[in-house]
Design an enzyme around this catalytic site. Structure first.
Site, PDB file in Angstrom:
ATOM      1  N   CYS A   1       0.797  -1.060  -0.060  1.00  0.00           N
ATOM      2  CA  CYS A   1       0.008  -0.080   0.013  1.00  0.00           C
ATOM      3  C   CYS A   1       0.938   1.388   0.020  1.00  0.00           C
ATOM      4  O   CYS A   1       1.658   1.481   1.006  1.00  0.00           O
ATOM      5  CB  CYS A   1      -0.911  -0.062   1.279  1.00  0.00           C
ATOM      6  SG  CYS A   1      -1.594   1.630   1.486  1.00  0.00           S
TER       7      CYS A   1
ATOM      8  N   CYS B   1       0.117   3.755   2.749  1.00  0.00           N
ATOM      9  CA  CYS B   1       0.613   3.085   3.737  1.00  0.00           C
ATOM     10  C   CYS B   1       1.959   3.607   4.227  1.00  0.00           C
ATOM     11  O   CYS B   1       2.458   3.952   5.417  1.00  0.00           O
ATOM     12  CB  CYS B   1       0.475   1.752   4.187  1.00  0.00           C
ATOM     13  SG  CYS B   1      -1.308   1.087   4.016  1.00  0.00           S
TER      14      CYS B   1
END
Length: 161
Positions: A81, A84
């Site tokens: 991600c 993230c």
């Protein structure tokens, strides 16, 4: 002030951290994270390390959240991600600036999918704030450290009512 071990560890009773003065591994009991603790060997003051704790299993997560005397900020994330990875340095800043007042924990939802399902995590990164053993706030997406700290303050204030 603590130096960090390669990765902070938890066990069934607390967070394991090395003493900066002598290197002795000490357990910081979940229920006493807000208290002054001294090294078992050299008696120097210890404080909660200023870095996120990688949660390795669901039982460790449950113990930390249920028993921590400090608010716990949980970052639900995954290695693939991009956002993230963008929020990770911001959470590091929060962990450093709020060491001894907040615990920052990271939950890899690829490895601990059961936690993602249990807490209905639909998007990542998701930041959840737990106080007194229950979730008190949640936000989805990348946030700067200052905004995360404001969210923590608001959540803790609301939880204390």
């Amino acid at each position: 002030m603590m130096t960090s071990m390669p990765a902070l560890e938890t066990d069934d009773r607390g967070i394991l951290a090395a003493c900066a003065a002598c290197g002795q591994k000490n357990r910081l009991a979940y229920e006493r994270l807000a208290d002054l603790v001294r090294c078992g060997r050299c008696k120097q003051s210890l404080s909660l390390p200023g870095e996120p704790i990688e949660i390795r299993d669901s039982a460790a997560f449950d113990r930390l959240v249920a028993r921590s005397s400090l608010p716990v900020v949980v970052d639900y994330w995954a290695p693939w991600c991009g956002p993230c990875r963008m929020v990770a340095p911001e959470l590091q800043k929060v962990a450093t600036r709020r060491a001894g007042r907040v615990v920052v924990a990271k939950v890899n939802t690829d490895e601990l999918a059961d936690l993602g399902q249990r807490f209905d995590i639909r998007s990542i990164p998701t930041l959840a704030i737990f106080a007194g053993g229950r979730e008190v706030s949640r936000v989805v997406g990348v946030r700067p450290a200052a905004e995360i700290e404001t969210l923590i303050d608001q959540a803790v204030h609301t939880a204390q009512r």
